[in-house]
Design a protein around this motif. Structure first.
Motif, PDB file in Angstrom:
ATOM      1  N   SER A   1       1.023  -1.100  -0.174  1.00 48.18           N
ATOM      2  CA  SER A   1      -0.082  -0.129  -0.046  1.00 48.18           C
ATOM      3  C   SER A   1       1.015   1.302  -0.007  1.00 48.18           C
ATOM      4  N   TYR A   2       2.054   1.377   0.904  1.00 46.42           N
ATOM      5  CA  TYR A   2       2.909   2.404   0.940  1.00 46.42           C
ATOM      6  C   TYR A   2       3.460   2.603  -0.648  1.00 46.42           C
ATOM      7  N   ALA A   3       3.861   1.631  -1.202  1.00 46.86           N
ATOM      8  CA  ALA A   3       4.425   1.783  -2.709  1.00 46.86           C
ATOM      9  C   ALA A   3       3.435   2.231  -3.751  1.00 46.86           C
ATOM     10  N   LEU A   4       2.284   1.581  -3.468  1.00 49.06           N
ATOM     11  CA  LEU A   4       1.250   1.626  -4.654  1.00 49.06           C
ATOM     12  C   LEU A   4       0.766   3.159  -4.518  1.00 49.06           C
TER      13      LEU A   4
ATOM     14  N   HIS B   1      11.390  -2.327  -7.223  1.00 44.91           N
ATOM     15  CA  HIS B   1      12.843  -3.065  -7.494  1.00 44.91           C
ATOM     16  C   HIS B   1      13.732  -2.130  -8.004  1.00 44.91           C
ATOM     17  N   ASP B   2      13.417  -1.008  -8.866  1.00 40.80           N
ATOM     18  CA  ASP B   2      14.428  -0.293  -9.362  1.00 40.80           C
ATOM     19  C   ASP B   2      15.174   0.484  -8.244  1.00 40.80           C
ATOM     20  N   ASP B   3      14.516   0.790  -7.191  1.00 41.89           N
ATOM     21  CA  ASP B   3      15.108   1.498  -6.273  1.00 41.89           C
ATOM     22  C   ASP B   3      16.092   0.753  -5.175  1.00 41.89           C
ATOM     23  N   LEU B   4      15.876  -0.544  -5.259  1.00 47.66           N
ATOM     24  CA  LEU B   4      16.846  -1.217  -4.453  1.00 47.66           C
ATOM     25  C   LEU B   4      18.253  -1.042  -4.630  1.00 47.66           C
ATOM     26  N   PRO B   5      19.152  -1.383  -3.503  1.00 51.50           N
ATOM     27  CA  PRO B   5      20.506  -1.134  -3.570  1.00 51.50           C
ATOM     28  C   PRO B   5      21.312  -1.847  -4.566  1.00 51.50           C
ATOM     29  N   ALA B   6      20.861  -3.189  -5.156  1.00 54.43           N
ATOM     30  CA  ALA B   6      21.395  -3.782  -6.322  1.00 54.43           C
ATOM     31  C   ALA B   6      21.098  -3.075  -7.651  1.00 54.43           C
TER      32      ALA B   6
ATOM     33  N   ARG C   1      12.155   8.940  -3.052  1.00 54.22           N
ATOM     34  CA  ARG C   1      11.441   9.119  -4.277  1.00 54.22           C
ATOM     35  C   ARG C   1      10.562  10.096  -3.971  1.00 54.22           C
ATOM     36  N   ARG C   2      10.446  11.271  -4.974  1.00 51.36           N
ATOM     37  CA  ARG C   2       9.690  12.408  -4.691  1.00 51.36           C
ATOM     38  C   ARG C   2       9.723  12.749  -3.091  1.00 51.36           C
ATOM     39  N   GLY C   3      10.802  12.855  -2.761  1.00 53.89           N
ATOM     40  CA  GLY C   3      11.045  13.394  -1.159  1.00 53.89           C
ATOM     41  C   GLY C   3      10.546  12.468  -0.017  1.00 53.89           C
ATOM     42  N   LYS C   4      10.047  11.311  -0.364  1.00 54.36           N
ATOM     43  CA  LYS C   4       9.664  10.150   0.630  1.00 54.36           C
ATOM     44  C   LYS C   4      10.517   8.999   0.396  1.00 54.36           C
ATOM     45  N   PRO C   5      10.705   8.261   1.602  1.00 57.77           N
ATOM     46  CA  PRO C   5      11.693   7.226   1.746  1.00 57.77           C
ATOM     47  C   PRO C   5      11.089   6.248   0.825  1.00 57.77           C
ATOM     48  N   THR C   6      12.049   5.415  -0.057  1.00 53.75           N
ATOM     49  CA  THR C   6      11.582   4.449  -0.779  1.00 53.75           C
ATOM     50  C   THR C   6      10.933   3.184  -0.066  1.00 53.75           C
ATOM     51  N   THR C   7      10.631   2.448  -0.753  1.00 54.85           N
ATOM     52  CA  THR C   7       9.712   1.130   0.065  1.00 54.85           C
ATOM     53  C   THR C   7      10.965   0.422   0.891  1.00 54.85           C
ATOM     54  N   HIS C   8      12.118  -0.013   0.146  1.00 53.17           N
ATOM     55  CA  HIS C   8      13.088  -0.655   0.877  1.00 53.17           C
ATOM     56  C   HIS C   8      13.936   0.211   1.994  1.00 53.17           C
ATOM     57  N   ALA C   9      13.746   1.582   1.904  1.00 50.02           N
ATOM     58  CA  ALA C   9      14.319   2.330   2.968  1.00 50.02           C
ATOM     59  C   ALA C   9      13.472   2.204   4.104  1.00 50.02           C
ATOM     60  N   ARG C  10      12.068   2.175   3.865  1.00 49.70           N
ATOM     61  CA  ARG C  10      11.317   2.218   4.983  1.00 49.70           C
ATOM     62  C   ARG C  10      10.890   0.880   5.489  1.00 49.70           C
ATOM     63  N   PHE C  11      10.843  -0.195   4.799  1.00 50.73           N
ATOM     64  CA  PHE C  11      10.348  -1.414   5.262  1.00 50.73           C
ATOM     65  C   PHE C  11      11.792  -2.274   5.352  1.00 50.73           C
ATOM     66  N   GLY C  12      12.825  -1.939   4.919  1.00 54.08           N
ATOM     67  CA  GLY C  12      14.101  -2.776   4.941  1.00 54.08           C
ATOM     68  C   GLY C  12      13.977  -3.673   3.356  1.00 54.08           C
ATOM     69  N   GLU C  13      15.279  -4.155   3.131  1.00 56.21           N
ATOM     70  CA  GLU C  13      15.565  -4.539   1.885  1.00 56.21           C
ATOM     71  C   GLU C  13      14.923  -5.859   1.419  1.00 56.21           C
TER      72      GLU C  13
ATOM     73  N   VAL D   1      12.359  -6.320  -1.637  1.00 55.34           N
ATOM     74  CA  VAL D   1      12.241  -7.342  -2.689  1.00 55.34           C
ATOM     75  C   VAL D   1      10.814  -8.086  -2.729  1.00 55.34           C
ATOM     76  N   LEU D   2      10.242  -8.383  -1.650  1.00 54.33           N
ATOM     77  CA  LEU D   2       9.178  -9.097  -1.487  1.00 54.33           C
ATOM     78  C   LEU D   2       7.841  -8.372  -1.855  1.00 54.33           C
ATOM     79  N   ALA D   3       7.922  -6.990  -1.619  1.00 58.08           N
ATOM     80  CA  ALA D   3       6.840  -6.275  -1.764  1.00 58.08           C
ATOM     81  C   ALA D   3       6.617  -5.893  -3.215  1.00 58.08           C
ATOM     82  N   GLY D   4       7.768  -5.827  -4.027  1.00 60.20           N
ATOM     83  CA  GLY D   4       7.954  -5.636  -5.489  1.00 60.20           C
ATOM     84  C   GLY D   4       7.301  -7.050  -6.074  1.00 60.20           C
ATOM     85  N   ASP D   5       7.868  -8.183  -5.536  1.00 59.09           N
ATOM     86  CA  ASP D   5       7.255  -9.377  -5.911  1.00 59.09           C
ATOM     87  C   ASP D   5       5.696  -9.527  -5.720  1.00 59.09           C
ATOM     88  N   ALA D   6       5.273  -9.050  -4.565  1.00 53.43           N
ATOM     89  CA  ALA D   6       3.829  -9.245  -4.036  1.00 53.43           C
ATOM     90  C   ALA D   6       2.738  -8.393  -5.081  1.00 53.43           C
TER      91      ALA D   6
END
Lengths: 305, 305
Positions: free
Chosen positions: B45-48, B92-97, B104-116, B120-125
């Motif tokens: 939901s955070y990402a979307l 997935h684009d924003d991931l460390p790898a 992203r647009r001034g907000k923490p990216t999903t992995h920055a907020r929820f851990g790496e 990965v899993l939120a992208g898959d999901a």
């Protein structure tokens, strides 16, 4: 040789044959390694065709054979698709952010071989391509409600209410003190169980199962999935390193709570046996008797005993 | 105010309304944040629902409105699904790898907020849930060939012959000296273009487009996608930091080869303009005139001029 040893050898031989057949089918759906994006096709193929028994496509096909329509035209698409989903889950599991594994069955993992960025993308590509492949069945078989149900089931059992859901709770549980039995059951049911349920139920659906038969197969699959998981946990303690492909006792060293933690070694053995017996009874009630499927399920539950 | 400024304000106001409408639709398909796997629903939901114009679902809906069946029942499922695919690709684009972005647009990216791992899993999901959502349309609309075609198209345009393919070549090209124009066009066509083509073509299909009309929409979409990309490249040089949400001149500092490298700033502007003009001509030939769609396309091509 004992009678059990002879029987085991027969099942293993038959399983090897089915594995080769399943691999032949899966290989037909692999994208051609060409174009600017050739590397991703290579990484997908590397991940998908790495050694494995192809249990999920085999279980799917054997479940279809328990019903009257034994070789439905949509079956190969779904056999390939479910193996792609299994493969992608392993590729992402092995990533540094997850289990950080460089080897799987003695071979470099996909990201170890192709780099971490390509590991992320190859997993994404396999998941997407699984749906691309399964959806092809709509082109020839688009009016078949069993195909619709199979597509919906595949997506559901692979997602947050299935495999990914189990994976998420497993990852989070590493940081939780005092895992309880209910939470562990949830992880097993979803992380290992859901994809086996998808495989067997899709086989049944495409074979022509009705609602109540589908439920029977789903129950059998849930029991088989849990029995497999219990066996894995037992093998981690009693198995030998060469057979299980990882160091014995790794769960204990990693302070991992397993089924054995709650049930004890003997209790775990008893539970795996009774789950398998119940699953076999479920399968025996289906319209066509499938000897190989019964033997396979029994064999997988007694591995290394 | 100039006439252009007034027109821009009108389109922006209308676009904001459509964005809110699209967000209302997408939100309906979000999974409930409950159960052991609650964190993954929160991360999805955070990402979307992170800030965005929802251009893809809007383009889909507006393309449907160019045809006779203006509000097909399958449309909301696909609008939500395409935004989920867009969102997963950003996670997935924003991931460390990959791009290793923490904001992203001034907000923490999903992995920055929820851990790496959860990134990965939120992208898959989200990718899996996109198909889960789109496939729901089979339950009520399963005999509609346009729905079948839309599902197949969605998977194809998101995968290795679409968005992921472009992403792979983009990642690999970072290490390649002497990017050529053909390779750059390939990346743009797939990485940005494919999902816009999917959005507009699915809209057209569900609206009732025939084969030749579908081709017209696909051609328009390809031109619009490329024009957007060229605009992005131009804005990276001439835009102001606040509007584009990243430091100006980052492409040049990163030695990134862009459209402007080959065409020059004036050439790039000319090309974006003529692509947009051609796309507008394509769209004008469709059965129903859609003023908002035409204005939106024109507006997006002249942003910040």
């Amino acid at each position: 040789m004992t009678q059990k040893a002879v029987r085991d050898m027969d099942v293993r031989r038959e399983l090897e044959e089915r594995t080769l057949e399943a691999e032949g089918i899966i290989r037909r759906f692999l994208p051609r390694e060409e174009g600017y994006q050739k590397t991703i096709m290579e990484a997908m193929s590397y991940a998908l065709m790495s050694p494995g028994k192809r249990l999920r496509p085999i279980l799917m096909r054997e479940c279809a054979a328990c019903f009257d329509q034994t070789s439905p035209q949509a079956l190969p698409f779904f056999m390939a698709a479910i193996e792609m989903i299994h493969a992608y889950s392993l590729v992402h599991d092995d990533l540094p952010a997850m289990d950080n594994d460089l080897l799987r069955r003695g071979k470099p993992t996909t990201h170890a071989r192709f780099g971490e960025a390509m590991g992320v993308l190859a997993g994404d590509a396999l998941l997407n391509y699984a749906f691309e492949t399964a959806l092809q069945s709509l082109e020839t078989d688009g009016t078949n409600p069993a195909v619709h149900k199979s597509l919906i089931l595949l997506a559901r059992k692979a997602g947050i209410y299935g495999m990914i859901g189990g994976q998420v709770v497993d990852v989070e549980s590493e940081h939780i003190q005092g895992m309880d039995k209910h939470r562990l059951d949830f992880i097993h049911e979803l992380k290992t169980g859901a994809l086996i349920e998808a495989a067997m139920c899709i086989g049944a659906l495409l074979g022509g199962a009705d609602e109540s038969q589908l439920l029977t197969v789903e129950q059998a699959a849930a029991k088989i999935g849990l029995a497999f998981q219990i066996e894995d946990d037992i093998l981690d303690i009693t198995g030998d390193e060469k057979t299980i492909g990882k160091p014995v006792g790794s769960d204990e060293r990693n302070h991992k709570v397993t089924y054995v933690t709650f049930a004890g070694l003997e209790g775990a053995r008893r539970d795996a046996e009774s789950l398998t017996r119940e699953a076999l009874e479920n399968l025996a009630s289906l319209p066509r008797k499938n000897d190989f499927l019964m033997e396979l399920v029994a064999y997988l539950a007694r591995r290394n005993r």
